[in-house]
Design an enzyme around this catalytic site. Structure first.
Site, PDB file in Angstrom:
ATOM      1  N   GLY A   1     -13.923  12.661   3.379  1.00 20.87           N
ATOM      2  CA  GLY A   1     -14.037  13.640   2.576  1.00 20.87           C
ATOM      3  C   GLY A   1     -15.693  13.990   1.899  1.00 20.87           C
ATOM      4  O   GLY A   1     -16.407  14.061   2.811  1.00 20.87           O
ATOM      5  N   ILE A   2     -15.721  14.238   0.893  1.00 20.71           N
ATOM      6  CA  ILE A   2     -17.147  14.527  -0.004  1.00 20.71           C
ATOM      7  C   ILE A   2     -18.034  13.325   0.343  1.00 20.71           C
ATOM      8  O   ILE A   2     -19.173  13.752   0.802  1.00 20.71           O
ATOM      9  CB  ILE A   2     -17.058  14.879  -1.150  1.00 20.71           C
TER      10      ILE A   2
ATOM     11  N   ALA B   1     -18.327   8.638  -4.880  1.00 16.47           N
ATOM     12  CA  ALA B   1     -17.244   9.357  -4.609  1.00 16.47           C
ATOM     13  C   ALA B   1     -16.042   9.037  -4.277  1.00 16.47           C
ATOM     14  O   ALA B   1     -15.044   9.738  -3.900  1.00 16.47           O
ATOM     15  CB  ALA B   1     -17.859  10.050  -3.127  1.00 16.47           C
ATOM     16  N   ALA B   2     -15.713   7.761  -4.584  1.00 13.81           N
ATOM     17  CA  ALA B   2     -14.518   6.996  -4.518  1.00 13.81           C
ATOM     18  C   ALA B   2     -13.374   7.399  -5.496  1.00 13.81           C
ATOM     19  O   ALA B   2     -13.841   7.745  -6.787  1.00 13.81           O
ATOM     20  CB  ALA B   2     -14.424   5.654  -4.486  1.00 13.81           C
TER      21      ALA B   2
ATOM     22  N   TYR C   1      -5.443  12.124 -13.963  1.00 17.37           N
ATOM     23  CA  TYR C   1      -6.606  12.455 -13.217  1.00 17.37           C
ATOM     24  C   TYR C   1      -7.806  13.297 -13.949  1.00 17.37           C
ATOM     25  O   TYR C   1      -8.816  12.830 -13.886  1.00 17.37           O
ATOM     26  CB  TYR C   1      -6.081  13.405 -12.159  1.00 17.37           C
TER      27      TYR C   1
END
Length: 298
Positions: A74-75, A145-146, A210
């Protein structure tokens, strides 16, 4: 795989000076006089132009060390690739060693490293960053970024899922920042970028936990920026919207219509914003939203 642990700027700066002096001596010996011929002057000027101009120095001096947590997909993977293209040495950290290795194998350049680590576990984080320090030297850039998501209405959210999200998304960034700062305090131009979310800014139905984890990063980032600003370490937060990754793969096309720019973002577009924050010497304690205008309608 090992990386150089020397002070990069000093090592290559001294080498460049010695090369310059060596060429000057050769010119003088070749002419037998202090008067250089036109050919020698051209040669010396070309040398200085190629090796001493700022742009060339950036290529000549060994690259900065960047650690990307969650860098295998991903990112995080897009950030790793962009930083490698810009000449950084990368340490890609992921729970999955095989995935981290595959990302490293795809990176431009050499001297990159793949490490397995669960950022939510303190002992693993400490061991990982000790390994980085011993084998690669001081860290210049850290990108967190995790992240994971366990979407559900709060009344249906299980405590195990709640803790997993909070520990990975919020506590994990705290642990990696603390571990990395031990070496970053001694590195010129050091910078941290934490990856948050537009949901942490605006909130969203079914994402209470989240959202809380990402909102927590906002306060953490600003506070840490204040703590380390006197040591010239910059800390910023980047908040993406709907980005085309595994995490958003299940979203319906209706979600696209909610974005004013009419499409999901690409990981590479977020990576460009991360690079901007890492390299901007006068920005710290800020949050940058990269969402195609999504927050305008939330």
């Amino acid at each position: 795989m090992t990386c150089s642990t020397t002070t990069v700027e000093k090592k290559h700066g001294d080498a460049l000076l010695m090369l310059s002096l060596s060429f000057r001596k050769r010119i003088y010996r070749g002419t037998g006089t202090r008067q250089c011929t036109a050919r020698h002057v051209f040669f010396l000027n070309s040398f200085l132009k190629v090796f001493l101009c700022p742009a060339a120095r950036c290529q000549f001096v060994m690259s900065r060390l960047a650690v990307v947590c969650g860098g295998s997909r991903g990112i995080g993977r897009a950030v790793s690739r962009l930083l490698a293209e810009r000449g950084c040495r990368l340490v890609v950290v992921s729970r999955n060693q095989e995935a981290a290795g595959a990302t490293v194998a795809s990176l431009h350049g050499a001297d990159h490293m793949a490490l397995s680590c669960d950022v939510s576990k303190e002992q693993e984080v400490q061991k990982t960053f000790q390994t980085i320090q011993k084998t690669c030297g001081n860290i210049c850039y850290l990108v967190n970024a995790a992240g994971i998501s366990r979407d559900a209405l709060l009344l249906r959210a299980g405590p195990e899922d709640m803790l997993a999200v909070l520990h990975t998304n919020l506590l994990g960034s705290m642990l990696t920042c603390r571990a990395a700062l031990r070496s970053m305090l001694h590195t010129q131009g050091a910078a941290i970028v934490n990856i948050g979310s537009v949901v942490g800014v605006k909130g969203n139905v079914g994402q209470c936990v989240y959202s809380a984890s990402k909102a927590g990063l906002r306060g953490f980032t600003r506070s840490l920026a204040k703590e380390v600003s006197s040591r010239n370490v910059r800390v910023n937060l980047l908040c993406p919207g709907f980005i085309r990754t595994d995490m958003t793969a299940a979203l319906q096309e209706d979600a696209v219509r909610s974005v004013p720019l009419g499409r999901f973002g690409e990981p590479e577009e977020v990576a460009q914003a991360v690079l901007f924050l890492l390299q901007s010497p006068y920005i710290t304690g800020q949050e940058l939203v990269v969402d195609g205008g999504l927050q305008l309608l939330m």
